[in-house]
Scaffold this motif. Structure first.
Motif, short mmCIF file in Angstrom:
data_model
loop_
_atom_site.label_atom_id
_atom_site.label_comp_id
_atom_site.label_asym_id
_atom_site.label_seq_id
_atom_site.Cartn_x
_atom_site.Cartn_y
_atom_site.Cartn_z
N ASN A 103 0.82 -1.21 0.00
CA ASN A 103 0.00 0.00 0.00
C ASN A 103 0.85 1.27 0.00
O ASN A 103 0.42 2.32 -0.49
CB ASN A 103 -0.94 0.02 1.21
CG ASN A 103 -2.20 -0.78 0.96
OD1 ASN A 103 -2.43 -1.27 -0.15
ND2 ASN A 103 -3.02 -0.94 1.98
N ASP A 104 2.07 1.18 0.53
CA ASP A 104 2.95 2.34 0.55
C ASP A 104 3.31 2.80 -0.86
O ASP A 104 3.65 3.98 -1.07
CB ASP A 104 4.24 2.03 1.33
CG ASP A 104 3.99 1.86 2.82
OD1 ASP A 104 2.94 2.32 3.30
OD2 ASP A 104 4.84 1.25 3.49
N LEU A 105 3.24 1.89 -1.82
CA LEU A 105 3.51 2.25 -3.21
C LEU A 105 2.24 2.39 -4.04
O LEU A 105 2.06 3.37 -4.77
CB LEU A 105 4.42 1.20 -3.88
CG LEU A 105 5.86 1.08 -3.42
CD1 LEU A 105 6.62 0.18 -4.38
CD2 LEU A 105 6.54 2.43 -3.33
N ARG A 106 1.35 1.41 -3.93
CA ARG A 106 0.23 1.38 -4.86
C ARG A 106 -0.82 2.45 -4.58
O ARG A 106 -1.46 2.95 -5.51
CB ARG A 106 -0.41 -0.01 -4.90
CG ARG A 106 -0.94 -0.54 -3.57
CD ARG A 106 -1.44 -1.96 -3.71
NE ARG A 106 -1.94 -2.50 -2.44
CZ ARG A 106 -2.49 -3.72 -2.32
NH1 ARG A 106 -2.63 -4.50 -3.38
NH2 ARG A 106 -2.91 -4.14 -1.15
N VAL A 107 -1.03 2.82 -3.34
CA VAL A 107 -2.01 3.87 -3.05
C VAL A 107 -1.57 5.22 -3.64
O VAL A 107 -2.35 5.87 -4.35
CB VAL A 107 -2.30 3.98 -1.53
CG1 VAL A 107 -3.18 5.19 -1.24
CG2 VAL A 107 -2.99 2.70 -1.04
#
Length: 348
Positions: A103-107
């Protein structure tokens, strides 16, 4: 111990040549009694079967014929596997720890690209006013943060127990009550619904479709691409994260992670279902999409963190936009080009 070994494999072998990678894994395998010869034979059989399936697909005369082979994106084996894990989605130290960290990248990847496409910005709720479909949402690990950014998000998954887990978890946060909802259904079932129903979730209703760590588990990518185009508004965005089909992804994702170090349960991934950025871009373009960006991703099992990388040899994220004047599937110009950097990055 295994996490440290796998971390060294990824960090030390990621930039190596394929021969060096295979040699290192072969050496480690020999010390553990693991049969590298058996692995090579197994991969040869997979490659032969993959070539056979590709030949069969090429004989299909039209996209309708291709979809009629299955008419569903759901693989029964994958369904059973995720049913057994349905109660574990929100265990941040369990089987889905890597997805929590992703989530740290995809969000931000989804947020920033949507803001770039739509332009409007609402302080505190940057995605307010946008409708997003989260395909294969599982327990809602990505659905919830998108809802907190202000989007109206529908999460769908064919595993009813996963949907139950997602609904229960979101019920604890009153801020998500009007932002997030879930349905136990497939993408093709949603796509087939008539437009103008009570929930107005028919064709062309979504500003974005998200399929994160999903396409490598699907039975039919033709149906997936067709349905994504069908439910998106013209100009809408499609976001995909998945695994490339390279020698390196095979060595690290299957041999090392599943068979040698047993960090991931055996059978989690099928290398035949992996797809390169070039192949995925070609498929999406044939269904009316224009790929805007492809970015490599790298997971460090020691730190449990993801980072962006210039290489797409293992994991990658893709953003595509549905063209406002859709071409007919498989009728794009034969001479259409693909960015050379995508082709170069897809090689291990």
């Amino acid at each position: 111990m295994y996490s440290n070994k796998f971390g060294r494999l990824i960090l030390g072998l990621y930039s190596c040549k394929p021969s060096a990678v295979c040699g290192a894994v072969r050496s480690a395998a020999g010390r553990s009694g693991f049969s590298w010869t058996a692995v090579c034979k197994q991969r040869t059989l997979w490659l032969q079967r993959s070539a056979c399936l590709k030949t069969q697909r090429q004989t299909l005369p039209s996209p309708i014929s291709a979809r009629s082979a299955s008419q569903t994106t759901v693989d029964p084996d994958e369904l059973r596997r995720f049913q057994s894990l349905a109660s574990k989605w929100w265990d941040e130290q369990g089987e889905f720890a890597a997805l929590h960290a992703m989530n740290d990248l995809r969000v931000p990847f989804i947020r920033d690209n949507l803001l770039s496409v739509h332009g409007a910005y609402h302080p505190g709720k940057p995605l307010a006013g946008l409708r997003i479909l989260d395909v294969g949402c599982g327990g809602g690990l990505l659905t919830e943060p998108l809802g907190r950014l202000g989007a109206n998000v529908l999460g769908i998954d064919p595993v009813e127990h996963s949907i139950g887990t997602a609904q229960l978890h979101s019920s604890y946060d009153p801020d998500l009550r009007d932002q997030v909802c879930y349905r136990a259904c497939t993408l093709e079932e949603l796509s087939a619904e008539e437009e103008g129903g009570e929930e107005e979730q028919g064709a062309g209703q979504f500003d974005a479709v998200v399929a994160s760590e999903v396409v490598e588990h699907l039975a039919d990518l033709e149906t997936f691409a067709f349905c994504c185009s069908h439910v998106l508004k013209p100009g809408g965005s499609l976001f995909i994260t998945t695994i490339n089909k390279t020698n390196l992804s095979y060595v690290l994702g299957i041999v090392a992670a599943e068979q040698l170090l047993r960090i991931v349960p055996s059978g989690t991934h099928d290398w035949e279902k992996f797809i390169s950025p070039v192949e995925l871009e070609r498929l999406l373009e044939s269904y009316g999409f224009s790929v805007q960006s492809v970015q490599g991703m790298l997971y460090n099992p020691v730190s449990g963190a993801w980072s962006w990388t210039n290489s797409t040899a293992i994991n990658y994220a893709l953003h595509a936009v549905k063209l406002r004047n859709d071409p007919q599937p498989h009728q794009t110009e034969a001479g259409s080009s693909h960015p050379e950097e995508h082709a170069a990055a897809s090689h291990s």
